[in-house]
Write a protein that holds these residues in place. Structure first.
Motif, PDB file in Angstrom:
ATOM      1  N   GLU A  61       0.859  -1.182   0.000  1.00  0.00           N
ATOM      2  CA  GLU A  61       0.000   0.000   0.000  1.00  0.00           C
ATOM      3  C   GLU A  61       0.900   1.238   0.000  1.00  0.00           C
ATOM      4  O   GLU A  61       1.734   1.409   0.876  1.00  0.00           O
ATOM      5  CB  GLU A  61      -0.922  -0.009   1.216  1.00  0.00           C
ATOM      6  CG  GLU A  61      -1.879  -1.201   1.244  1.00  0.00           C
ATOM      7  CD  GLU A  61      -2.828  -1.145   2.421  1.00  0.00           C
ATOM      8  OE1 GLU A  61      -3.171  -0.018   2.841  1.00  0.00           O
ATOM      9  OE2 GLU A  61      -3.212  -2.210   2.917  1.00  0.00           O
ATOM     10  N   MET A  62       0.690   2.098  -0.997  1.00  0.00           N
ATOM     11  CA  MET A  62       1.580   3.244  -1.158  1.00  0.00           C
ATOM     12  C   MET A  62       0.770   4.526  -1.286  1.00  0.00           C
ATOM     13  O   MET A  62      -0.354   4.514  -1.776  1.00  0.00           O
ATOM     14  CB  MET A  62       2.440   3.090  -2.422  1.00  0.00           C
ATOM     15  CG  MET A  62       3.291   1.840  -2.450  1.00  0.00           C
ATOM     16  SD  MET A  62       2.589   0.566  -3.494  1.00  0.00           S
ATOM     17  CE  MET A  62       3.038   1.197  -5.110  1.00  0.00           C
ATOM     18  N   SER A  63       1.366   5.612  -0.865  1.00  0.00           N
ATOM     19  CA  SER A  63       0.818   6.935  -1.147  1.00  0.00           C
ATOM     20  C   SER A  63       1.564   7.491  -2.356  1.00  0.00           C
ATOM     21  O   SER A  63       2.759   7.266  -2.523  1.00  0.00           O
ATOM     22  CB  SER A  63       0.971   7.866   0.055  1.00  0.00           C
ATOM     23  OG  SER A  63       2.332   7.984   0.425  1.00  0.00           O
ATOM     24  N   MET A  64       0.844   8.206  -3.216  1.00  0.00           N
ATOM     25  CA  MET A  64       1.429   8.680  -4.463  1.00  0.00           C
ATOM     26  C   MET A  64       2.141  10.022  -4.271  1.00  0.00           C
ATOM     27  O   MET A  64       1.629  10.893  -3.557  1.00  0.00           O
ATOM     28  CB  MET A  64       0.350   8.830  -5.538  1.00  0.00           C
ATOM     29  CG  MET A  64      -0.402   7.549  -5.840  1.00  0.00           C
ATOM     30  SD  MET A  64       0.653   6.223  -6.434  1.00  0.00           S
ATOM     31  CE  MET A  64       0.326   4.936  -5.231  1.00  0.00           C
ATOM     32  N   PRO A  65       3.286  10.212  -4.917  1.00  0.00           N
ATOM     33  CA  PRO A  65       4.020  11.485  -4.796  1.00  0.00           C
ATOM     34  C   PRO A  65       3.485  12.535  -5.765  1.00  0.00           C
ATOM     35  O   PRO A  65       4.234  13.110  -6.558  1.00  0.00           O
ATOM     36  CB  PRO A  65       5.456  11.074  -5.136  1.00  0.00           C
ATOM     37  CG  PRO A  65       5.285   9.969  -6.130  1.00  0.00           C
ATOM     38  CD  PRO A  65       4.047   9.215  -5.694  1.00  0.00           C
ATOM     39  N   GLY A  66       2.199  12.790  -5.702  1.00  0.00           N
ATOM     40  CA  GLY A  66       1.592  13.758  -6.608  1.00  0.00           C
ATOM     41  C   GLY A  66       0.111  13.510  -6.738  1.00  0.00           C
ATOM     42  O   GLY A  66      -0.499  12.828  -5.899  1.00  0.00           O
ATOM     43  N   THR A  67      -0.486  14.040  -7.774  1.00  0.00           N
ATOM     44  CA  THR A  67      -1.925  13.927  -7.978  1.00  0.00           C
ATOM     45  C   THR A  67      -2.221  13.421  -9.386  1.00  0.00           C
ATOM     46  O   THR A  67      -1.423  13.566 -10.310  1.00  0.00           O
ATOM     47  CB  THR A  67      -2.618  15.284  -7.771  1.00  0.00           C
ATOM     48  OG1 THR A  67      -2.055  16.236  -8.689  1.00  0.00           O
ATOM     49  CG2 THR A  67      -2.451  15.779  -6.347  1.00  0.00           C
TER      50      THR A  67
END
Length: 680
Positions: free
Chosen positions: A411-417
């Motif tokens: 599970e990762m958070s994205m470095p942007g949108t």
């Protein structure tokens, strides 16, 4: 949540969920999960169990079921709940096994030690289990003249002792993706389930001793009672090519008959899925298109296996199905298809043909597993901002939302949108695209732009990619444009008709139009743009290089360059020839579309990347491109992988692939000094 995953050493260590299988009673989900092998030189896969309930309903954490250096793949449940899978691990009970091949292993329903239960000298390929009887069908590879496995073993030994590796071909294909075809070919075997906890499968029976090359790429499908085996069967046609039909094989007698397909059919048929009540088949139906006619197309047929009578289940709907499954009561078909940059799940009522979109989010779904109680569909979901993970869907929903299950993946958070943009092409067609933006992008700090063009070309940029991951660039400050131009699926057949036989001119116009729209944004730096693509995207990289100098740098991976040469060396030319013809008989489309004819106009620095084991776009394309760039004194580099194929799959090479691209962009987009990656 892992936040540093976009650093390359961390990226290759991420766990990756690759599929999903529901047990017949609906109580267990099993998925192959890939991760880095202990030596860090390869990826391996293990089977994990996933709870069917989400965490909020008491769902347990995923648990690992298998562990070996060779890894495991595939998963099919026997009626008693024990798990059949494939692995190349050595059998500790075998007298001698110098080079273990993939074999069938069984994991008891209550856990414990897995054991080998079925094998052939050439290895085991695709396999399936009859839901009610437990009969097992699998493909095993035998040399053409071998009447049985004993004769096959003797023939293999004779070839090895004589030092013979030659293969005599009498039809296409000679190669496929990254593998030679032959000298052995798949046949279909059936075997009874183990009689007790210590037994192997019953003695395998060869149902197709005359198969030849008919079963290349095919996977078996058994009726619930095991009395009939359905499979895609390739019949030779003119020019060394073949057409695909669906055949039924009586498992008691071996008698074979064609269910659907034939020389008079406009469509080819394959990938059968039998209904739980055994009364009907779902069959993938497609056309490779006609030179002066309609482009490629695909749909689903529902067929009576007794009579062969069938109908288009998606009649009136321009959907390109990618995956499909029956409901437990055989009244409904669930399918996924590309649509508007997504890949939603649809529900089709078999009796009325009524089609409803089950999911309404921006996800891309796969691996459909309807529950036996009819309430849910378990599936894999991914999106450009989410890696593949298991979810539960309401089977009766309309534009519903997925319920996430606890995942063994990362599970990762994205470095942007992630956002969407669209524009109108010069012929009035709507062109849409995903746009990945780095966190710091703004009007005060506009980001350099990287245009990616997808491969295929008959596909859509609608879901997560481990190989081409835009977030690795976003973490380094780039915005990434992911357009669906002409030839993209999910927008109706007109999107394919627009560029059928004219890949270069039409697709180029679409891509430039959406790039203009992206560069018009205040948070994009239009003076610092680059472009890259692979396969068809690499073809477009080469075409773009010869038709504009607007980009600071272009990366061309596994690309088509000189089409007349490519047409005869790709692994299955007949598919290509349905659209382009042959260079001698129909040179017009080669002259219109071949990038090499514009080599003298290329001014943009280029990074050429190719793997020597790429048989879809053979290495000659990369070598010719590289040579032509040198002859025209283009600032170019050639990143060559001697042991990789159409994709760069080993962890070390994948990391070097990204590092080289980053260094090339740093040099040409940001004006930094060229720094070669350390391991090069």
């Amino acid at each position: 949540m892992v936040r540093s995953w976009y650093e390359l050493p961390e990226y290759v260590r991420l766990r990756r969920v690759n599929g999903l299988r529901l047990s017949p009673d609906g109580s267990r989900l099993v998925a192959p999960v890939g991760d880095l092998a202990p030596d860090s030189k390869s990826f391996r896969s293990a089977l994990w169990e996933i709870d069917v309930a989400p965490q909020a309903e008491g769902g347990r954490a995923p648990r690992r079921l298998t562990r070996s250096t060779k890894g495991e793949s595939g998963a099919e449940f026997l009626p008693d709940g024990s798990l059949l899978f494939s692995t190349g691990r050595p059998d500790p009970e075998a007298a001698s096994e110098d080079k273990p091949k993939a074999a069938l292993w069984l994991l008891p329903v209550d856990g414990g030690e897995a054991r080998q239960v079925g094998s052939t000298h050439g290895g085991v390929g695709a396999f399936t289990v009859a839901r009610d009887s437990g009969l097992v069908a699998f493909t095993g590879r035998l040399l053409p003249r071998a009447k049985d496995q004993e004769a096959d073993s003797e023939a293999r030994k004779a070839r090895e002792e004589a030092g013979v590796t030659a293969i005599l071909h009498e039809a296409l294909p000679v190669r496929s993706w990254d593998s030679d075809v032959g000298p052995d070919h798949p046949r279909l075997f059936i075997a009874a389930p183990p009689e007790d906890e210590d037994a192997r499968l019953g003695e395998p029976e060869d149902l197709t001793p005359d198969a030849g090359m008919a079963l290349l790429g095919s996977a078996p499908e058994l009726s619930p009672d095991g009395s009939t085996l359905y499979v895609t069967w390739t019949v030779p046609t003119s020019g060394g090519a073949g057409r695909s039909e669906v055949v039924a094989i009586d498992t008691a007698t071996g008698r074979r008959r064609t269910v659907v397909g034939g020389p008079d059919e406009a469509l080819e048929f394959g990938s059968p899925a039998v209904s739980p009540d055994g009364s009907r088949l779902l069959v993938y139906a497609d056309s490779e298109g006609e030179y002066h006619g309609e482009p490629r197309d695909a749909t689903l047929w529902i067929v009576d296996p007794a009579t062969g009578e069938g109908r288009d289940l998606l009649d009136g709907h321009e959907l390109w199905p990618r995956d499909y499954a029956w409901s437990a009561d055989s009244s409904t078909v669930f399918l996924v298809a590309d649509q508007n940059g997504r890949r939603p799940v649809f529900r089709v009522d078999v009796a009325s043909g009524e089609l409803t979109r089950l999911t309404g989010d921006h996800g891309a779904y796969s691996a459909l597993n309807p529950s036996p109680d009819g309430r849910h569909v378990f599936a894999m979901r991914d999106a450009w901002d989410a890696p593949p993970a298991p979810v539960r869907l309401d089977a009766d929903a309309t534009d519903g939302e997925p319920t996430p299950l606890r995942t063994p993946g990362s599970e990762m958070s994205m470095p942007g949108t992630l956002t969407e943009i669209e524009t109108t092409a010069d012929d009035g067609t709507r062109i849409r695209s995903w746009l990945v933006l780095p966190e710091e992008a703004s009007a005060d700090s506009p980001a350099p732009l990287m245009l990616w063009v997808h491969g295929g070309p008959y596909m859509s940029f609608n879901g997560w990619s481990w190989r081409w991951n835009p977030w690795l660039l976003a973490a380094r400050g780039y915005a990434v444009l992911l357009p669906d131009p002409a030839l993209s699926t999910g927008y109706g057949q007109d999107m394919l008709r627009r560029a059928w036989g004219q890949w270069g001119p039409r697709t180029h116009a679409d891509v430039m139009a959406i790039t203009d729209a992206a560069e018009a944004r205040a948070d994009i730096d239009a003076e610092r743009t680059a472009m890259m693509g692979g396969s068809f995207g690499g073809y477009m990289a080469n075409w773009i290089a010869g038709h504009t100098d607007r980009f600071k740098a272009i990366v061309s991976h596994a690309s088509l360059w000189q089409l007349d040469g490519f047409s005869g060396t790709t692994d299955y030319p007949p598919v290509w020839e349905s659209e382009f013809g042959t260079p001698l008989d129909r040179p017009e489309r080669y002259e219109l579309n071949s990038p090499h004819l514009h080599a003298d106009k290329i001014r943009t620095p280029m990074l050429v990347i190719h793997g020597d084991k790429d048989y879809r776009v053979p290495i000659g394309e990369g070598l010719k491109l590289w040579r032509d760039l040198l002859l025209h004194e283009v600032d170019a580099k050639f990143l060559y992988f001697p042991d990789e194929n159409h994709w760069i799959l080993s962890p070390g090479n994948a990391q070097v692939w990204y590092e080289t691209i980053f260094a090339f962009l740093d040099h040409h987009v940001h004006g930094k000094e060229w720094v070669k990656p350390d391991l090069l």
